[in-house]
Design a protein around this motif. Structure first.
Motif, PDB file in Angstrom:
ATOM      1  N   SER A 163      97.633  55.952  62.032  1.00 54.00           N
ATOM      2  CA  SER A 163      97.675  56.568  60.698  1.00 54.00           C
ATOM      3  C   SER A 163      96.605  57.631  60.567  1.00 54.00           C
ATOM      4  O   SER A 163      96.845  58.746  60.076  1.00 54.00           O
TER       5      SER A 163
ATOM      6  N   GLN B 227      97.624  60.605  62.558  1.00 56.20           N
ATOM      7  CA  GLN B 227      98.615  61.428  61.866  1.00 56.20           C
ATOM      8  C   GLN B 227      97.963  62.273  60.775  1.00 56.20           C
ATOM      9  O   GLN B 227      98.269  63.457  60.617  1.00 56.20           O
ATOM     10  N   THR B 228      97.035  61.621  60.035  1.00 59.94           N
ATOM     11  CA  THR B 228      96.317  62.382  59.005  1.00 59.94           C
ATOM     12  C   THR B 228      95.530  63.522  59.630  1.00 59.94           C
ATOM     13  O   THR B 228      95.506  64.661  59.126  1.00 59.94           O
TER      14      THR B 228
END
Length: 332
Positions: free
Chosen positions: A93, A96-97
């Motif tokens: 996550s 991805q950020t």
């Protein structure tokens, strides 16, 4: 028949009976001694079987402890893998950020590059205007010199030339003001260019940091693969422990079966060997399966005094004795 003869016959009969009783008593004593010897051998066999049973119980306990340890290790590995998977999901996550941030920075960098290109174009246009103004100034200076040269020659045109000179001076002032404005624009363009370069360097540094973070995540993925390999190995060890436990349980059943025969002579466990054959073999020094397995068929036939009419397969005895001896050795 005289009384003495009758008395002698009675006495002889009594003596014969006593001698027969004495012989039977000695035979009975010898049989009792043989029975006691067989009882002692059976007791020794029972003790040996009990010792083997205790060893088997200890082996089973050790195997169970190993299996519990393997289960605990497997549980710990599963917890570690679950924790690592959670960390990987969080890292994914975050990655991805970070990738989205990097894309935004790339877009900003592209916009800054485009703006920088526009500023460069504006700078080139300003330089062209400055060059044109300088050229015009030079041309005006040349015209001024020509006009000053013609003043002496054309006094009649002095007033007109003075007017032209005033106009030229006004144009020169305008050109100077234009030059100052262009120089100010150039200064602003340089400042914007420096700011754009700073933003571009910051974006490149952020991209380098994100690349390092991505490499760290890839390393952690490799470590997860290693943990999965260890888990597979632990599962294989657990399966091996289960197999060993089953083998030990089978051996325990064999020992329990053998203990049920502990009241007999060990050789009587072989099909076809009864108490008589076992006693004859024992008298010759053959007490165990291993002793019988080391003998030859002819030697055994001689010991048990086999007759031609007896249907005894001595080779089967020897084969069975070898198998039982091997089983006892593996249990020991």
């Amino acid at each position: 028949m005289s009384f003495e003869l009758i008395l002698a016959l009675v006495v002889g009969f009594i003596i014969g009976v006593l001698v027969a009783l004495l012989i039977d008593n000695q035979t009975l004593v010898r049989r009792i001694q043989e029975a006691n010897a067989e009882k002692q051998q059976a007791h020794a066999g029972l003790q040996k079987a009990q010792i083997q049973q205790q060893a088997m119980v200890q082996k089973v306990q050790l195997t169970q402890a190993d299996m519990e340890t393997a289960v605990a290790e497997r549980t710990q590995l599963e917890e570690t893998i679950a924790r690592q998977l959670q960390e990987i999901e969080a890292s994914r996550s975050q990655l991805q950020t970070t990738i989205q941030t990097t894309e935004a920075l790339k877009e900003n960098a592209q916009e800054a590059q485009e703006r920088l290109e526009e500023l460069d174009s504006l700078h080139l246009a300003t330089e062209e205007q400055l060059a044109t103004a300088v050229a015009e100034n030079s041309q005006l200076a040349t015209d001024l010199q020509l006009l000053q040269g013609e003043v002496a020659l054309l006094e009649e045109k002095a007033e007109a030339l003075t007017n032209d000179l005033t106009v030229a001076e006004a144009k020169s002032s305008d050109l100077e003001q234009k030059i100052v404005a262009v120089e100010a624009q150039l200064t602003a363009v340089e400042s914007q260019k420096d700011a754009a370069l700073g933003e571009l360097e910051q974006a490149e540094q952020t991209a380098v940091e994100q690349s390092a973070h991505l490499a760290n995540l890839q390393q952690r993925l490799v470590e997860m693969d290693l943990l999965r390999d260890k888990l597979s190995e632990a599962e294989a060890n657990l399966e091996t422990a289960d197999s060993n436990l089953q083998n030990l349980q089978t051996k325990m059943d064999d020992v329990q079966t053998k203990m049920s025969y502990s009241g007999k002579n060990q050789l009587q466990l072989i099909r076809g060997i009864g108490p008589t054959y076992a006693r004859r073999l024992n008298e010759f020094g053959i007490q165990t399966f291993a002793d019988l397995a080391d003998c030859d068929p002819e030697q055994v036939a001689s010991i048990i005094k086999k007759r031609n009419w007896q249907s005894v397969n001595i080779q089967d005895w020897l084969d069975e004795a070898k198998a039982l001896a091997a089983t006892l050795n593996s249990d020991g």
